[in-house]
Scaffold this active site. Structure first.
Site, PDB file in Angstrom:
ATOM      1  CB  ILE A   1      -1.004   0.025   1.191  1.00 22.99           C
ATOM      2  CG1 ILE A   1      -0.306  -0.298   2.517  1.00 22.99           C
ATOM      3  CG2 ILE A   1      -2.158  -0.932   0.949  1.00 22.99           C
ATOM      4  CD1 ILE A   1      -1.230  -0.279   3.736  1.00 22.99           C
TER       5      ILE A   1
ATOM      6  CG  PHE B   1      15.942   3.335   3.547  1.00 24.45           C
ATOM      7  CD1 PHE B   1      17.114   2.621   3.375  1.00 24.45           C
ATOM      8  CD2 PHE B   1      15.971   4.708   3.421  1.00 24.45           C
ATOM      9  CE1 PHE B   1      18.302   3.271   3.092  1.00 24.45           C
ATOM     10  CE2 PHE B   1      17.154   5.360   3.140  1.00 24.45           C
ATOM     11  CZ  PHE B   1      18.324   4.645   2.977  1.00 24.45           C
ATOM     12  CB  ALA B   2      10.197   0.960   4.571  1.00 22.39           C
ATOM     13  CE  LYS B   3       8.092  -3.375  -2.698  1.00 27.88           C
ATOM     14  NZ  LYS B   3       8.378  -4.513  -3.443  1.00 27.88           N
TER      15      LYS B   3
ATOM     16  CE  LYS C   1       7.044   2.966   7.206  1.00 27.93           C
ATOM     17  NZ  LYS C   1       7.223   4.255   7.661  1.00 27.93           N
TER      18      LYS C   1
ATOM     19  CG  ASP D   1       9.494  15.072   6.250  1.00 25.62           C
ATOM     20  OD1 ASP D   1       9.319  16.175   5.677  1.00 25.62           O
ATOM     21  OD2 ASP D   1       9.494  13.997   5.644  1.00 25.62           O
TER      22      ASP D   1
END
Length: 444
Positions: free
Chosen positions: A15, A20-22, A38, A132
């Protein structure tokens, strides 16, 4: 195609994707609860020497427990991967709401801003700064409550480098002292970002927007912006006190909480801060990053388009409400960027690839999953979209389009263009047909 399992979780579709991550959709098989998973690659973490930093960030996310912050449940690992199990938030990004509504009413903007300030204040009290904050990091749950995501994982986007001069993505929300690469006070920088967010909620557009970075930087440094006519005096004066380019003179969170405009209908949130947080799982994963802790099983593999099971299909329709999939009057489903087609899956993929090429974008595709990339129109960062084709019934395909990188507003423009060029592919059943239809999701 069989479902993949990680420990007690059944893993579904991707999704979200970052450097660095899915992020994958998953379900806890013991409780039936939906979660977001994650997935981080151990070799990438080791290669970039980020293990200590990520361990610290994950520990922070576990410690930070507030109703307006996405909750981190637990951390697992296998030989090659680390899995961070987080609360799954149903309602999408707050920014999507702005895209579709234009701007929000003052009372609604104030309610979201109060929730945002509450959560940020709570984190600062724990010594945690987000660095952020932008609408893409603000999600809404199925009740419309604000949830900040990635509090503490913001450093993942910084490739292990210290202050934010490696920031990728848009600088429009960053404080002048952050952009000028000086050391800065995290709390004052977060306050500035909250001010930009409040402006965007009420105006429907950014206070500082320029095509080239140097002009944008000049405007931000001088806090050169103007408020639209419909801003009330109360909100104008608060925004001006927040968007003060001098961090030492800028209003503090305490000042914001004492502001008359902010205080209207304000109910401080209650949270069970006293529950004991256990960091054993985080320590176990990182103390021996090479050990295998969780079994990873893939049962069967398929080559065709993914067959979506009913459970995933329901959760895709927002708020776990099936009627949204079938009732054409449900206008709110328009917010979802997906459409239905009766074209063969291969032809859908080919048509999408063709459109991407005409838009001068780079295309990669594999197994009915397409990634489209290009520079963003304001040249401030990458723009990327991931498109997946699912078979939801025999010879009926759902095409799910989602943003992987870049600004939400730009993404929605891209989606509109894509749909207009794929008009012949999108299935629009004739009115009054007997078959329950997914038409509404096809509306751009």
């Amino acid at each position: 195609m069989g479902m993949k399992k990680v420990g007690k979780y059944e893993v579904g579709r991707t999704i979200g994707e970052g450097a660095f991550a899915k992020v994958k959709f998953a379900r806890n098989l013991e409780t039936g609860e939906s979660v977001a998973m994650k997935v981080l690659d151990k070799s990438t973490i080791l290669k970039h020497m980020m293990a200590d930093q990520i361990k610290r960030e994950i520990s922070i996310m576990k410690i930070v427990r507030h109703p307006n912050i996405v909750r981190l449940h637990e951390v697992l690992s296998s030989k090659t991967k680390i899995y961070i199990i987080m609360e799954f938030i149903m309602g999408g990004e707050l920014f999507d709401k702005i895209v579709h509504q234009g701007k929000l009413w003052e009372n609604e903007s104030r309610r979201y801003f109060q929730q945002l300030i509450d959560a940020v204040d709570y984190c600062h009290s724990k010594g945690v700064y987000h660095r952020d904050l932008k609408p893409e990091n603000l999600l809404l749950d199925s009740q419309g409550k604000l949830k900040i995501s990635d509090f503490g994982l913001s450093a993942l986007q910084q490739q292990g480098v210290g202050l934010l001069h490696t920031t990728c993505g848009t600088p429009n929300y960053l404080a002048p002292e952050v952009l000028s690469n000086e050391g800065y006070d995290g709390s004052a920088a977060d306050v500035w970002s909250c001010g930009v967010i409040l402006y965007v909620l009420m105006a429907g557009y950014l206070p500082f927007e320029e095509c080239d970075f140097s002009t944008l930087y000049k405007k931000i440094s001088a806090a050169e912006f103007s408020c639209p006519l419909w801003f009330s005096d109360g909100v104008k004066s608060l925004i001006r006190r927040i968007l003060d380019p001098n961090p030492k003179a800028r209003i503090t969170i305490e000042g914001i909480k004492n502001d008359a405009w902010f205080r209207r209908n304000y109910v401080a949130v209650r949270h069970g801060d006293e529950e004991k947080v256990d960091l054993n799982d985080v320590n176990a994963v990182f103390d021996d990053i090479e050990e295998q802790y969780v079994s990873e099983k893939v049962e069967g593999a398929g080559r065709g388009p993914l067959i979506m099971n009913a459970f995933e299909m329901i959760t895709l329709s927002q708020g776990l409400n099936l009627s949204a999939l079938f009732d054409r009057r449900q206008d709110y489903v328009k917010r979802q960027t997906r459409f239905v087609s009766r074209y063969p899956a291969r032809k859908i993929v080919a048509a999408i690839q063709e459109v991407a090429v005409t838009m001068a974008l780079k295309v990669q595709s594999r197994n009915y999953k397409i990634r489209i990339e290009g520079g963003s129109s304001n040249k401030m960062g990458p723009f990327a979209v991931v498109i997946e084709v699912f078979e939801v019934a025999p010879a009926l395909f759902m095409v799910d389009v989602r943003k992987a990188a870049g600004e939400t507003l730009e993404y929605h423009k891209f989606y509109k263009t894509l749909c207009s060029k794929l008009d012949h592919v999108i299935w629009k059943p004739t009115e009054g047909g007997a078959r329950p239809s997914l038409t509404r999701t096809a509306t751009c």
